[in-house]
Design a protein around this motif. Structure first.
Motif, PDB file in Angstrom:
ATOM      1  N   VAL A 266       0.890  -1.163   0.000  1.00 33.43           N
ATOM      2  CA  VAL A 266       0.000   0.000   0.000  1.00 33.43           C
ATOM      3  C   VAL A 266       0.924   1.208   0.000  1.00 33.43           C
ATOM      4  O   VAL A 266       1.764   1.358   0.894  1.00 33.43           O
ATOM      5  N   LEU A 267       0.814   2.025  -1.014  1.00 30.29           N
ATOM      6  CA  LEU A 267       1.820   3.086  -1.241  1.00 30.29           C
ATOM      7  C   LEU A 267       1.135   4.427  -1.450  1.00 30.29           C
ATOM      8  O   LEU A 267       0.135   4.520  -2.155  1.00 30.29           O
ATOM      9  N   LYS A 268       1.722   5.460  -0.832  1.00 29.30           N
ATOM     10  CA  LYS A 268       1.154   6.803  -0.958  1.00 29.30           C
ATOM     11  C   LYS A 268       2.221   7.785  -1.419  1.00 29.30           C
ATOM     12  O   LYS A 268       3.343   7.779  -0.908  1.00 29.30           O
ATOM     13  N   TYR A 269       1.861   8.594  -2.401  1.00 27.87           N
ATOM     14  CA  TYR A 269       2.759   9.654  -2.895  1.00 27.87           C
ATOM     15  C   TYR A 269       2.940  10.679  -1.778  1.00 27.87           C
ATOM     16  O   TYR A 269       1.988  11.056  -1.102  1.00 27.87           O
ATOM     17  N   GLU A 270       4.173  11.131  -1.558  1.00 31.95           N
ATOM     18  CA  GLU A 270       4.446  12.167  -0.555  1.00 31.95           C
ATOM     19  C   GLU A 270       5.175  13.315  -1.253  1.00 31.95           C
ATOM     20  O   GLU A 270       6.230  13.115  -1.849  1.00 31.95           O
ATOM     21  N   ASP A 271       4.595  14.518  -1.128  1.00 29.98           N
ATOM     22  CA  ASP A 271       5.143  15.688  -1.811  1.00 29.98           C
ATOM     23  C   ASP A 271       6.485  16.130  -1.233  1.00 29.98           C
ATOM     24  O   ASP A 271       7.320  16.710  -1.913  1.00 29.98           O
ATOM     25  N   VAL A 275       6.511  14.458   6.534  1.00 26.04           N
ATOM     26  CA  VAL A 275       5.741  13.472   7.301  1.00 26.04           C
ATOM     27  C   VAL A 275       6.685  12.393   7.849  1.00 26.04           C
ATOM     28  O   VAL A 275       7.651  12.028   7.191  1.00 26.04           O
ATOM     29  N   ASN A 276       6.413  11.941   9.094  1.00 27.08           N
ATOM     30  CA  ASN A 276       7.303  10.953   9.691  1.00 27.08           C
ATOM     31  C   ASN A 276       6.487   9.786  10.245  1.00 27.08           C
ATOM     32  O   ASN A 276       5.727   9.942  11.201  1.00 27.08           O
ATOM     33  N   TYR A 277       6.631   8.634   9.630  1.00 27.18           N
ATOM     34  CA  TYR A 277       5.902   7.445  10.094  1.00 27.18           C
ATOM     35  C   TYR A 277       6.766   6.621  11.058  1.00 27.18           C
ATOM     36  O   TYR A 277       6.430   5.489  11.373  1.00 27.18           O
ATOM     37  N   HIS A 278       7.904   7.182  11.473  1.00 27.42           N
ATOM     38  CA  HIS A 278       8.804   6.566  12.454  1.00 27.42           C
ATOM     39  C   HIS A 278       9.178   5.131  12.097  1.00 27.42           C
ATOM     40  O   HIS A 278       9.347   4.285  12.969  1.00 27.42           O
ATOM     41  N   GLY A 279       9.260   4.870  10.826  1.00 29.44           N
ATOM     42  CA  GLY A 279       9.724   3.552  10.390  1.00 29.44           C
ATOM     43  C   GLY A 279       8.652   2.476  10.397  1.00 29.44           C
ATOM     44  O   GLY A 279       8.919   1.348   9.986  1.00 29.44           O
ATOM     45  N   LEU A 384      -2.894  -1.289   6.916  1.00 30.44           N
ATOM     46  CA  LEU A 384      -1.982  -0.224   6.466  1.00 30.44           C
ATOM     47  C   LEU A 384      -2.769   1.064   6.192  1.00 30.44           C
ATOM     48  O   LEU A 384      -2.315   2.162   6.535  1.00 30.44           O
ATOM     49  N   PHE A 385      -3.954   0.919   5.606  1.00 24.27           N
ATOM     50  CA  PHE A 385      -4.816   2.098   5.409  1.00 24.27           C
ATOM     51  C   PHE A 385      -5.119   2.756   6.746  1.00 24.27           C
ATOM     52  O   PHE A 385      -5.170   3.981   6.866  1.00 24.27           O
ATOM     53  N   ASP A 386      -5.319   1.916   7.776  1.00 27.74           N
ATOM     54  CA  ASP A 386      -5.637   2.469   9.099  1.00 27.74           C
ATOM     55  C   ASP A 386      -4.493   3.337   9.614  1.00 27.74           C
ATOM     56  O   ASP A 386      -4.733   4.362  10.258  1.00 27.74           O
ATOM     57  N   ILE A 387      -3.250   2.930   9.320  1.00 28.37           N
ATOM     58  CA  ILE A 387      -2.101   3.750   9.763  1.00 28.37           C
ATOM     59  C   ILE A 387      -2.133   5.106   9.065  1.00 28.37           C
ATOM     60  O   ILE A 387      -1.912   6.147   9.679  1.00 28.37           O
ATOM     61  N   TYR A 388      -2.432   5.081   7.762  1.00 23.61           N
ATOM     62  CA  TYR A 388      -2.526   6.362   7.037  1.00 23.61           C
ATOM     63  C   TYR A 388      -3.627   7.235   7.645  1.00 23.61           C
ATOM     64  O   TYR A 388      -3.451   8.433   7.834  1.00 23.61           O
ATOM     65  N   GLU A 389      -4.765   6.601   7.952  1.00 22.99           N
ATOM     66  CA  GLU A 389      -5.879   7.390   8.527  1.00 22.99           C
ATOM     67  C   GLU A 389      -5.477   7.977   9.863  1.00 22.99           C
ATOM     68  O   GLU A 389      -5.759   9.143  10.152  1.00 22.99           O
ATOM     69  N   PHE A 395      -7.318  10.532   1.209  1.00 22.48           N
ATOM     70  CA  PHE A 395      -7.243  10.099  -0.191  1.00 22.48           C
ATOM     71  C   PHE A 395      -8.562   9.452  -0.568  1.00 22.48           C
ATOM     72  O   PHE A 395      -9.277   8.923   0.278  1.00 22.48           O
ATOM     73  N   ASP A 396      -8.900   9.532  -1.864  1.00 20.52           N
ATOM     74  CA  ASP A 396     -10.208   9.032  -2.254  1.00 20.52           C
ATOM     75  C   ASP A 396     -10.143   7.868  -3.229  1.00 20.52           C
ATOM     76  O   ASP A 396     -11.114   7.143  -3.387  1.00 20.52           O
TER      77      ASP A 396
END
Ligand SMILES: Nc1ncnc2c1ncn2[C@@H]1O[C@H](COP(=O)(O)OP(=O)(O)O)[C@@H](O)[C@H]1O
Ligand SMILES: O=C(CO)[C@@H](O)[C@H](O)COP(=O)(O)O
Length: 502
Positions: A266-271, A275-279, A384-389, A395-396
């Motif tokens: 599950v991959l998201k574009y980052e501009d 943003v820090n997902y701490h690994g 993984l989506f839950d982590i993004y949320e 995102f839609d």
């Protein structure tokens, strides 16, 4: 005659080479399968020579069987399976089989890095030092194969080795370099701090290039070997997930990729790198210069399905086998599968966890198991989506590529489990398409990858979530989320048993 670019998709199970014209149409495609070498549980290796031969056979077939004129192939580039360690000696000869991304032998090295550098490591590389990444593999060789280590002068990643064999030039592109966890992401340089801490000569790290950079022309020897002309231009290429994101048009923040290859992503574009997902999620350089992406990886996504099919339905047609899941119900008649059959990377970075079917009932049929596997892989993506949320991402649209996009049923299951619109591509060759787009942009056919996407990337049917199914899957996912903690201790005991019996 038109001109073409080749996209070389160097996967884990096969290499697929696609020829595309100026309009982004795939005019021909050839592939070649190769094997994994699995000497013991947790070990996954491949011979780099198999990648070179497989790629060459596919190119020869494009020229001989599909009648592409070699002089019309203007350029080529790559999408490569990530993280795999290829060690080379002073003459750039391969020293041992490549240790792949899905090889989990290097837990002691992971612990050593964590103990020595702790959070500073994550701050520099934006990733944890996981078993799957290249650094822990380098340290494993250093500690376990000192004779090999003594001869090692360079390391590269899988597609870099194939590029080296085609051009004679050694290099690594940024999108793959972040996956070694030896790169200082903010500085865009190899990290002296990490190399020094683990006594890795900086000279082992290859020169860094951008994905769209010109990396040389095909050598006379490789031209003879493959049938290409020595004028063919070769461009850097990208990590398969970066290339997949390019090929799927993930070029703006409101879009997310759901990729089901051997592994799942599950991959998201980052501009930007703010943003820090701490690994917990990986953070990587994109193929687009100075852009990034984050991703979570399910180690055994398509592999779960292939394993199940190979074991329980070896001679059946793959598409019919997957379609049989329609005979089951939403929630597979109460059967749950967790896809941890080779350990897991995200959200649980745990090399020792193993998979499970929970709730097996005497009434269950094989099609319930197939459905449970499709759903289990998708539940793992939902984690993984839950982590993004939780991190406030908005995102839609989810673009599905790989195995998950081959089946209309699985596309609908994804829409219902993710509770988001899922679209496929009219041509579902994400990574190969991305590789070809890198070559097309490098050649100057387009000003940028975004510009190229306008011509090359086309979305197919959209699958909308079905509200009834969304509710049912939310209930099943709440149960699924408990299985990891409940089976962690049992997996550890079974692993100890397996090790004692070996
Ligand atoms: N007809 C199909 N329907 C759904 N999934 C499929 C189908 N055929 C193959 N797959 C799945 O897709 C995965 C292969 O995806 P691919 O992107 O080719 O892999 P890789 O790049 O890792 O070699 C396999 O692991 C398999 O489980
Ligand atoms: O380890 C990762 C990403 O971090 C994998 O995604 C590999 O890059 C292999 O990809 P596939 O062969 O499954 O496409």
């Amino acid at each position: 005659m038109g001109k073409y670019v080749l996209g070389v998709d160097l996967g884990t199970s096969a290499v697929k080479v696609s020829a595309l014209d100026h309009s982004g149409q795939i005019v021909a495609q050839e592939s070649f399968d190769y094997d994994l070498i699995q000497q013991q549980p947790g070990y996954n290796e491949q011979n780099p020579e198999d990648w070179v031969s497989g790629t060459t056979v596919a190119i020869v077939r494009l020229i001989l069987n599909d009648h592409l004129a070699a002089e019309d192939i203007e350029g080529l580039s790559y999408s490569g399976q990530m993280h795999g360690l290829v060690l080379l000696d002073a003459n750039k000869k391969v020293l041992r089989p490549a240790i792949l991304w899905n090889d989990t032998r290097s837990t002691p090295q992971r612990e050593e890095i964590e103990a020595k550098l702790g959070d500073e490591f994550v701050d520099i590389t934006r990733n944890q030092p996981l078993e799957g990444f290249t650094l822990t593999k380098l340290l494993w060789v250093k500690e376990n194969e000192p004779d090999i280590w003594a001869q090692a002068k360079y390391f590269v990643l899988p597609k870099d080795y194939v590029r080296y064999r085609m051009t004679g030039n050694l290099a690594m592109d940024y999108s793959d370099a972040t996956g070694t966890v030896l790169l200082d992401v903010a500085k865009g340089q190899w990290s002296e701090k990490i190399c020094d801490a683990f006594d890795i000569p900086l000279s082992m790290c290859p020169p860094l290039i951008k994905s769209v950079d010109f990396a040389g022309t095909v050598t006379a020897a490789y031209a003879e070997f493959s049938g290409l002309t020595p004028a063919t231009k070769v461009f850097g290429g990208a990590a398969d997930n970066a290339a997949g994101a390019v090929g799927a048009g993930i070029l703006q923040p409101n879009m997310v990729l759901s990729s089901i290859g051997t592994s799942g992503v599950v991959l998201k574009y980052e501009d930007n790198a703010d943003v820090n997902y701490h690994g917990v999620l990986q953070f990587e350089d994109h193929a687009i210069p100075d852009k990034f992406y984050s991703m979570g990886v399910t180690l055994a996504a398509g592999y779960s399905l292939s394993w199940f099919k190979k074991t329980f339905a070896p001679i059946e047609d793959f598409t019919e086998f997957v379609a049989s899941a329609a005979k089951s119900t939403v929630g597979a008649n109460g059967l749950l599968y967790t896809p941890y059959i080779v350990g897991e990377r995200a959200p649980y970075a745990d090399a020792d966890i193993r998979g499970s079917f929970t709730g097996i009932d005497g009434t269950h049929q094989r099609y319930d198991f197939v459905r449970a596997v499709l759903e289990g892989i998708s539940f793992s993506f939902r984690d993984l989506f839950d982590i993004y949320e939780e991190n406030g991402a908005d995102f839609d649209t989810v673009v599905s590529i790989g195995g998950g996009a081959k089946s209309p049923l699985w596309l609908q299951i994804q829409a219902d489990i993710f509770n988001r619109k899922v679209v496929s591509l009219t041509n579902e060759q994400g990574p190969g398409m991305g590789a070809a787009m890198i070559a097309a942009t490098g050649l100057g056919w387009f000003d940028s990858l975004q510009d190229c996407a306008k011509t090359f990337v086309h979305f197919g049917k959209a699958y909308e979530p079905n509200p009834e199914n969304v509710k049912k899957y939310a209930k099943m996912h709440a149960i699924y989320k408990q299985v990891y903690q409940q089976t962690k201790g049992i997996s550890a005991q079974l692993l100890a048993y397996r090790k004692a019996e070996l």
